[in-house]
Structures are given as C-alpha cells and as structure tokens.
Design a protein around this motif. Sequence first.
Motif, short mmCIF file in Angstrom:
data_model
loop_
_atom_site.label_atom_id
_atom_site.label_comp_id
_atom_site.label_asym_id
_atom_site.label_seq_id
_atom_site.Cartn_x
_atom_site.Cartn_y
_atom_site.Cartn_z
N UNK A 134 9.16 6.66 -7.70
CA UNK A 134 8.62 5.43 -8.30
C UNK A 134 7.23 5.65 -8.88
N UNK A 135 6.93 6.91 -9.20
CA UNK A 135 5.70 7.30 -9.90
C UNK A 135 4.45 6.73 -9.26
N UNK A 136 4.20 7.06 -8.01
CA UNK A 136 2.98 6.56 -7.36
C UNK A 136 1.77 7.31 -7.89
N UNK A 137 0.61 6.66 -7.89
CA UNK A 137 -0.61 7.34 -8.37
C UNK A 137 -1.12 8.39 -7.39
N UNK B 191 0.85 -1.19 0.00
CA UNK B 191 0.00 0.00 0.00
C UNK B 191 0.89 1.25 0.00
N UNK B 192 1.90 1.24 0.85
CA UNK B 192 2.75 2.42 0.98
C UNK B 192 3.52 2.72 -0.31
N UNK B 193 3.80 1.65 -1.10
CA UNK B 193 4.54 1.88 -2.33
C UNK B 193 3.69 2.60 -3.37
N UNK B 194 2.36 2.53 -3.22
CA UNK B 194 1.53 3.19 -4.22
C UNK B 194 1.16 4.61 -3.77
#
Lengths: 220, 325
Positions: free
Chosen positions: A154-157, A77-80
């Motif tokens: 990392x280009x999260x939404x 979750x945190x990566x997004x």
Amino acid sequence: MIRFDEVSKRYPGGKEALIRVSFELDAGEMVFLTGHSGAGKSTMMKLIILMERPSQGQVFLEGTNLNRVSRRQVPWVRRSVGVVFQNHQLLFDRTVFDNVALPLAIAGFKHREIGRRVRAALSKVGLSDKEKQFPVTLSGGEQQRVGIARAVVNKPPVLLADEPTGNLDPELSKEIMDLFHQFNQVGVTVMIATHDLGLVSRMKRRELKLDHGRLEESAP
Amino acid sequence: MTKMVARSKSSGATVAVTGIRGRTSSWAAHHRRVAVESLSSLLATWLNSLMTWLVIGIALALPIILYLMLVNVGEISGDWDGKPRISLYLVHEASETDARDLARRLLDRPDIESTSFISAHNALAEFRAMSGFGDVLSTLNRNPLPAVIEIKPSMTDVGQLRLQVTSLAGLDLVDTVVFDLEWIERLFAILQFGERLVAAIGFVLALGVLLIIGNTIRLAIENRRSEIEIVKLVGGTDSFVRRPFLYLGFWYGLGGALVAWILVQGSLLFLSAPVETLAQSYRDDFTLSGPGILDSLIILGAGAGLGILGALVAVSRHLKEIEPE
C-alpha cells in the motif's frame, strides 16, 4: 520523517531497553540500526508502530507526536508504516496473494485495485508465479519476500525491517538488501535493524548503533 | 490524528479509496465477503457447527413450544371469547311462555350480550340422547329437568360478574344461578402463570444461548489469535478485526433458530393428531396452530440477534487482550 526525542523505555520488571535515545531521520533516508541482540533495536521499531509506548520522551512520525495517538487511532499510524518482521508474520492458512492483499483489504481498496497492486508488489519481489501457493510451500527467503511485498503493497512512506536477513544465506541477503535499496530509491524512508555488520559496511549508509539501550551514531 | 490521516491522504501515501460511493461499495463488498467466508468456514467444519446449531436450536425450541401451547390453550378457552356463561335454572312452575318472555327481557339489559332458552322438554331430550339413561328416564312420570336460560354476559370482570349473578338470582322465575366463577379464575391464573413461566424459561434459555455462542466465539478468537495479531500489526481497526466474529455469531444464531423452527414444526406435526382429537371432543373446529410466517421470521430474527449479541459480548471481552508482541 521519524524523530526520537530523549526516548527511554523501561519494561515491567525493570529492564531498560532504551535510555534517552534521540535521533532524526529525514524523508527518503535509509539507515541501519545495529547492535548486539537485546540492545533495543526491536524496541525502537515497536515504538514507531505503537506496539509499545515510551516510558519517557517522545516519538514523532511524519510530524505527529505518537504519545498523542489514542488506542483507536493506532491502526492509521500502522498503515503509514510498512514493517518486515524477522519471523515473517504470515497467515499460513491464506495464499500468498491473500497475505499480500491484507493491508489493502484493511484499507478498503476495491477488488480490482487490490489485484493490480498485489501483482505489482509480487512481481517486484520476484514471486509472480507463487501467488496461489500457501506460505508453507515456500522457502525461508521466499516467505521473507512475501513479507516485504505485504509491507510495501500500500506504498507506505516508511519501511521498517527487523532482521530481514536473519536466517538467510549471504546471496539471498544481498537480494533482499537490493530490494530495500530499490524502495529507498523511489523515496521510501527505510530503516533496517540487523546485526550483519559486513552487509552494513558494504551498503555505506548511515548507521544507528545501539549499545545496551544507548545510541551511538556513526556516519557511513 | 485527523491531521495525520488527512496529510497522509494528500501525500498519496495511504490513500485508500477515493469518493464516498467507492468507499461504501467496497465496504459493502467487504461485508459480503466476510459474511460468505464465515459461513463457508462453518460449513467446512459442518459436524462441529451442526452440534452448536443443535444445542442452540433445542434451547430456542423449548420456550417456543411452551409459548405455542399457551397460545393454543388460550384459543380453546377463547371459545367463549374469554367471557363466561351463566346458567339460570328456572323454577318448575314457570310456564314456557313466561320463561321465553324472561329470556327476551334479559336481552335488553346492557350487561347481557345474548341469551338462549332451553325448554324443559328440550333439556330432557338432550339429556336422553347424551347420557344413555333414556330407559330410566322413561319410567319417570314427570320431567325432572327445569328449563334453562343460558346467558352470555357482556363483561369479563370477575367483580362485576359476581354482582350480576346476585341480581339474576333475585329474579322471580329463577331457582338457581350456576356460574363456575372459580374455574374461570383458576384458568386465568393458570394462563397467567404459564405466561410468566414461559417468559422466565425463555429468558434463562436465551441467556444460555448467549453463553453458548459467546463461548464458541471465544474459542474461535483463540484459534485465530495469530491472525488477529497480524491483522492488527498491518493496521486493521477494531471493527475490521471484530467483523468476521460478529458474522460467525450471526450464522450460529440464525442456524440455531432454523433448527429450532424445524424442531417446533416437527413436534407440532407429532402432537397435532392426538391433540386435535382431544380438543375436538370439546369443539369441532379446533386445529393446532403453529408459528405463522411472521412468527417464523421473528424466531429467525431473534436467533440471529442473539448470535450477534453473544459474539459482541465475547469479542468485547477477548479482542482487546490480543495485541501483537
């Protein structure tokens, strides 16, 4: 993209940080989260990246009910979600490059890809010439921009920012806000917690106003 | 959750690395990097690391040295292949031909592996040479020593040996049977006790090493608390957070084992000359044997394993407590 459904958060000790908060954020929106300090702005952000769990109600991120996300699944979750913290949360024994590269290293990117993306992110925030320096040698505004580069690398939404202009002078604040605006332009959903009301009124965006844990929404 | 991961991948938002091979190679590269980084962090504070390595090394060396002593004692006593000797002292009246005949016949028995005959004459000559009483002996008008048949039994079981001794004592030409059974039983008991002792000491010291490494790793975790929080904040999994500490434990264990190996070799070198002089008064070909290549590898592997285990214990106890706030 982000939906709060009757969310309440009571901290141990009885403090009610959020009371029955509901709102929905569409993909590609940019909103400001305002309110006095202690109104619950930080709590709201913590719920989105699962640093806290709601006492009641549900939080949805990209359609996933975060109540159903187990402890082991939290990292994904945190990566997004890219997060810019008020106190920057940088690693002071690592270079600017390594700080920005951290989310990519965690996600298992290849070495060459990491170098390419980190340089792109640093050039975006105007710190291309500082990649080998350590955070202590940078000014507060520059440290904040390292934090922003790390949040977007990392280009999260989704991009969250907690008081990103808290300690900066108006000119730097404007530069930082312009950056967030640019990210929003390329489709990133942006949520910025701030108590800089002048800035909010200039940006003419949707505003979520928290008052003692209750949400009062106002249109731009 | 898999739903979410899959979706975020297809949207291209958090695509990590495509293809299993790419992922494995970057995973291996990350392991290599973490391994090298943790070693260089230990070498950067080499004095502190050396202290830990020495403590671990000493704790590991002690049971190893005890074990090697045991192995060497076993080797000395292995002179008779763990099988005792029985001496048959013959009656004085037995003629040499009869005695040799008896020795040959005994050889046919299945419970006897070999015999050797020492005639009264040879026994006297040997005694004269060894004891230094040659002058006294020459005043005697008759040889006081009996002929002896030395028997190497084919079994080691103490109960069977007792039966064998009784049956040999019943033979016509035999005067007395000398068989130092108690000495053998005592030696076996001592060796067994020694093995247990080494195992117990080894266990306790291995536990000590585990605690030393666990505590060292706990301090390392405490020192890097803010880093751990940040890594968790930006999506680091538990295993990502754990990895550097496991490698740290691995290097502590391996380094400690290396120190132990050096200590063992050093003390063998230090002891070998006097021990061999002592042992060679009993046997000509005795050399103190140290750890071979396989033993050395086992020592290093055990050290590294203890290191990882100690780190795992510390990590599982303390990493969960650290959550970003």
